[in-house]
Design an enzyme around this catalytic site. Structure first.
Site, short mmCIF file in Angstrom:
data_model
loop_
_atom_site.label_atom_id
_atom_site.label_comp_id
_atom_site.label_asym_id
_atom_site.label_seq_id
_atom_site.Cartn_x
_atom_site.Cartn_y
_atom_site.Cartn_z
N GLY A 170 -37.98 28.69 -20.82
CA GLY A 170 -37.52 27.32 -21.14
C GLY A 170 -36.49 26.99 -19.84
N CYS A 171 -36.57 25.75 -19.48
CA CYS A 171 -35.77 25.44 -18.42
C CYS A 171 -34.17 25.54 -18.70
CB CYS A 171 -35.74 23.94 -18.08
SG CYS A 171 -35.80 22.69 -19.42
N PHE A 172 -33.69 25.19 -19.62
CA PHE A 172 -32.27 25.25 -20.07
C PHE A 172 -31.86 27.11 -20.19
CE2 PHE A 172 -31.84 20.95 -22.43
CZ PHE A 172 -30.63 20.68 -21.65
N ALA A 173 -32.99 27.56 -20.48
CA ALA A 173 -32.95 29.10 -21.03
C ALA A 173 -32.93 29.96 -19.87
CB ALA A 173 -33.99 29.37 -21.85
N LEU B 155 -31.90 28.77 -16.79
CA LEU B 155 -30.77 28.53 -16.22
C LEU B 155 -29.50 29.40 -16.69
CD1 LEU B 155 -28.69 27.31 -13.92
CD2 LEU B 155 -28.75 25.17 -15.61
#
Lengths: 333, 333, 333, 333
Positions: free
Chosen positions: D150-153, D155
């Site tokens: 996931g994108c947030f994950a 980062l």
């Protein structure tokens, strides 16, 4: 008939000065006495700012003496450090609301530490009342000099006030719009990049820190403060991660703020809800024992500056606290 | 094995220089020779621009002689007027693609009229080829100096080219992103206002006008040109109201551009479709006899500057016209 | 003591309804009677829109009969077509200011042509006064039904009014903010793309055209109208290329508008100058004989909708035309 | 001669699918096999997305069997839950890079807890490798199924990875652009408000949390995670307040990431530095003993999705890890 006030703005051509003018235009009991600017001797304000070209008002470089004598209240929208002499010159001759940082702190030492210059009038420092109406309402009513809070500072204080004295540590991430940088273009407000950028600056050394820790009753070491510039014009949106002391008995924030007309405690804060208005929106979420997430938003130019100043003026002159401010509802969308 | 080119950018630290670098990094047959800037003797480019901190490239203030000698092609990303001497100094020693306005016009008189300074090298003016690949492809292939078109100018020319010589009058409203103003902050690119502003400037006196009327085969009097700044970073979106001469026999624009890889004739133009890419999108709508609405869009930094320059480089060295450019698809959304 | 008006908003939950509420809050002689919405029986407005959570006002689905009876004036912020029945039901029982398009046109035939549905009350069409105060001030004062102009339409009319009857042809490029699309999300207002897009739509078939040509005294064939969506929230910025008839004797626009408090004729129009306010800014530039460039800007939700409606209300009730509106200065920056 | 790969994208019409296509166009060793979408049987991609109208590629609804058989690698850009059956159908027939959340977690129980639906293929869950190249590079090289993070994950993981196992507690405030919400318009991405809004959502219940805590080696109770939507199109900017365990011996993050081509540890992170590129920028500031402020930024569609997927593809096929990605420099400004 209702009392009418003659109000002047010293330094009207900056964003804070302009916003004060926007507020005062909406105030039913204020007449503009002087709008001054050193750079602009006797210029119609519409020549400087076409968005105000309908106003029949001139910007002048009238001397402080005259301005003070002919005004019931003078708003100083001057840069930090420049404001000191003006306050000293006008003190006692009119009521002063100083938007600069010069009289926000209690002691000259802290001022010198954060602003890298000695304070020239430490005695006046003691006389000035800190202009956070939600904290010092009664003192403001009687004040001759009110020091309007910093925009980040007021937001953080209103967020933390209910937990003041019971905080073990707090980490704040606060994002501000570009109007907070004022009217002078610079690298940080250059549109091609600012338009889609986020960047933090002055982490843990920002000048608003001493105002925050004084109210929250914490030390510098208990606070992390991350000011961040965001891709929008108006407003500050802040998130605080609060750890409270063991055994802290926390009050209900909503109750505390019930009697404060411009603080709204709500489920979820959104920046767009406060733009253009004098509201400060707050939310409080308990995560676990002693662990809270507090969020807040205000318009840096209104509640964070000019609106709060008008609120202070109302208090200083015994007017309804919301007068001229409640007519300016949030500009949504 | 494929030919490799040594390319240099003189004046790399401006937006056009940076964009050239972005393009050249994507080019499979280019090696960077020099990246120069007078202000920055021997600085890692990542120190100046952290978005490029992964590159092991230094910015230097290497002299023109050396740069020219050790480069197959030199891109000049210099301010107007400054470029003239550099072109003169390098001419004959390397191939030059000049991004400034200094060699775009045919005659020194028009240059002086629009740029308010005499042209110092009128002879070189004659030698330079105007770098609009869709108009001067064959000449560019053999050129030693290519003068890259202005961003507004190339867009307007590509819009009007199919109707050139048959135009009675044309009114153009063109809106540009803030990156068109370059890297230096100014009042017009100050984020708090630019963020939600639209404002026209240099109406009918913009410096790109002589390029447009030359291609469209009209006089200044037949053109209204309204450049406008818009609240976005990249791209130009233009609308032209065209009146054609009585009895004009207009060709099909789609057919004219079929053989041009970076011009796309489509039903409806949208700015977001071209950002980051070398495409120029065009639409043609007949309103009534002799009355047309033509719209166009390109990225001012790519097709309006660096991308077109690389396209010219490809042509000058006998490479595939799209090499290194077709890999850079529009960044959408 | 000053007259107080009971005002209601039917359809308060759309952007126009919300903006009306923002205006009426600032009006010193208005009390809110009803805020209605079919979808929301008896809901605190702060539950629907947290930016208004400080207001002690409920949204209800009160029937038209009651609303009309208990209101001095009713604003209809309903979709086109839906408004017709409401106007018919309330007519004669209260004064009506209709924000929809249903009563803007003179004859049912044009309405049907542009709105693709027959007009059900052609008689009422004749009774309604077109709510452009700068054109029909006297008629508005006596009207029972005022049809508030379209946002694009009012701007274009105010731009062209000084030249009405003397126009040979006019080409208008007008760019609108996303709030013009209303509160319902759609592909055209999807932020990832709209954020940096420009795109035209409904070229020469936009529904505001009949309003424009009626005032400008031209035919559809004499107008090109290019509505365009832009990457900002509020405002419309329009550029008109005007060709006047041979021998036209044009008045001075500044003089014509001198007596109109919300029209400002100035050197250069900028969108940011009018946001949040009821001003319409205009500029007129003569290019050559018979050839003019006219630019204009207004806030689509204020002068283009709610602000103009309040201005109409003031006229209908004999109040000062600027009452409650002049306190809302442009929100700048 | 270099190996060429046949790559397909299942679900090409979403933002992740489109971005994958942008990346693959730039990849020198990839040929597109199939671009599929259930909604669009055999449509030129330019008809769906005009920004790609220059491509001679069709979107089809080709069955999974055929796609798998004729592709070396298949990227699944499908919604969560939908991806499961496709992975199961294609498994063993081609290499799969799944952009959905369906195979990111280790055990079916956590999946069910966060995604509110049972996992249908718990055995495949064990087989899938988590596609964070900086953590699982060697496993990815041999994987048949890669679950893209996931994108947030991703980062948050890259920010915390150097301190993994030594963290006492961490508070993360992460702001995402609107493209993270995908192509379907909704209230949260409605431009009029999103354009100047900041709002948090799914605080401490966001679905990316299990990915983060697994890598950071903490429990849910040790993390506060505040996802926030911001007024820009691309990128995530995150700030983490990290408290480390007493006596923690922390490595130098810059050293740890030296061998990772797309992670740049720098003094100050700025969102604008990574837009359009596969870089993840990180900064680490020690505040006091055991007290750190870590910031990070990546483009949610590139390093947070399509770029990372291509990086995984390169690893799975023994290609240079940066192939086709390093040509896509940040689009600045």
């Amino acid at each position: 008939m209702a009392q009418r006030l003659k109000a002047s703005i010293v330094g009207v051509t900056g964003y804070t000065g302009l916003e004060l003018l926007r507020m005062l235009i909406a105030h039913p009991q204020v007449d503009i006495a002087y709008l001054t600017s050193r750079q602009n001797p006797n210029t119609p304000i519409g020549d400087l700012y076409p968005h105000l070209s309908h106003l029949k008002l001139n910007v002048t470089d009238t001397d402080h003496e005259t301005v003070a004598k002919e005004s019931d209240v003078v708003f100083l929208a001057l840069p930090h450090k420049t404001a000191q002499d003006t306050v000293a010159a006008m003190h006692g001759k009119t009521k002063i609301i100083d938007m600069s940082a010069d009289f926000r702190l209690d002691d000259a030492k802290t001022y010198e530490k954060y602003y890298a210059t000695p304070h020239v009038y430490p005695d006046l420092l003691k006389e000035a009342v800190y202009g956070a109406p939600e904290i010092y309402r009664e003192q403001i009513k009687k004040a001759g000099i009110v020091a309007n809070p910093g925009c980040f500072a007021l937001l953080a204080q209103l967020m933390l006030l209910p937990y003041a004295g019971q905080i073990e540590s707090v980490d704040i991430m606060a994002i501000t719009g570009s109007s907070g940088s004022g009217k002078s273009p610079g690298e940080g407000t250059h549109h091609p990049v600012r338009n889609h950028n986020l960047k933090s600056y002055n982490i843990n050394i920002h000048r608003h820190i001493p105002e925050i820790i004084r109210t929250a009753k914490i030390t510098e070491g208990q606070l992390n403060f991350v000011p961040t510039s965001g891709p929008f014009t108006r407003g500050i949106f802040a998130t605080a991660f609060v750890r409270t002391k063991a055994g802290a008995a926390l009050p209900c924030a909503a109750e505390i703020y019930e009697s404060h007309p411009f603080v709204r405690v709500m489920e979820d804060v959104a920046l767009a809800n406060i733009v253009g208005s004098n509201f400060c929106d707050l939310s409080y979420k308990k995560v676990s024992d002693g662990n809270y997430i507090v969020q807040g938003a205000l318009d840096n130019l209104v509640k964070g500056a000019a609106g709060c100043a008008v609120q202070n003026m109302n208090l200083m002159f015994g007017l309804e606290e919301t007068l001229g401010l409640s007519v300016l509802a949030p500009v949504y969308p």
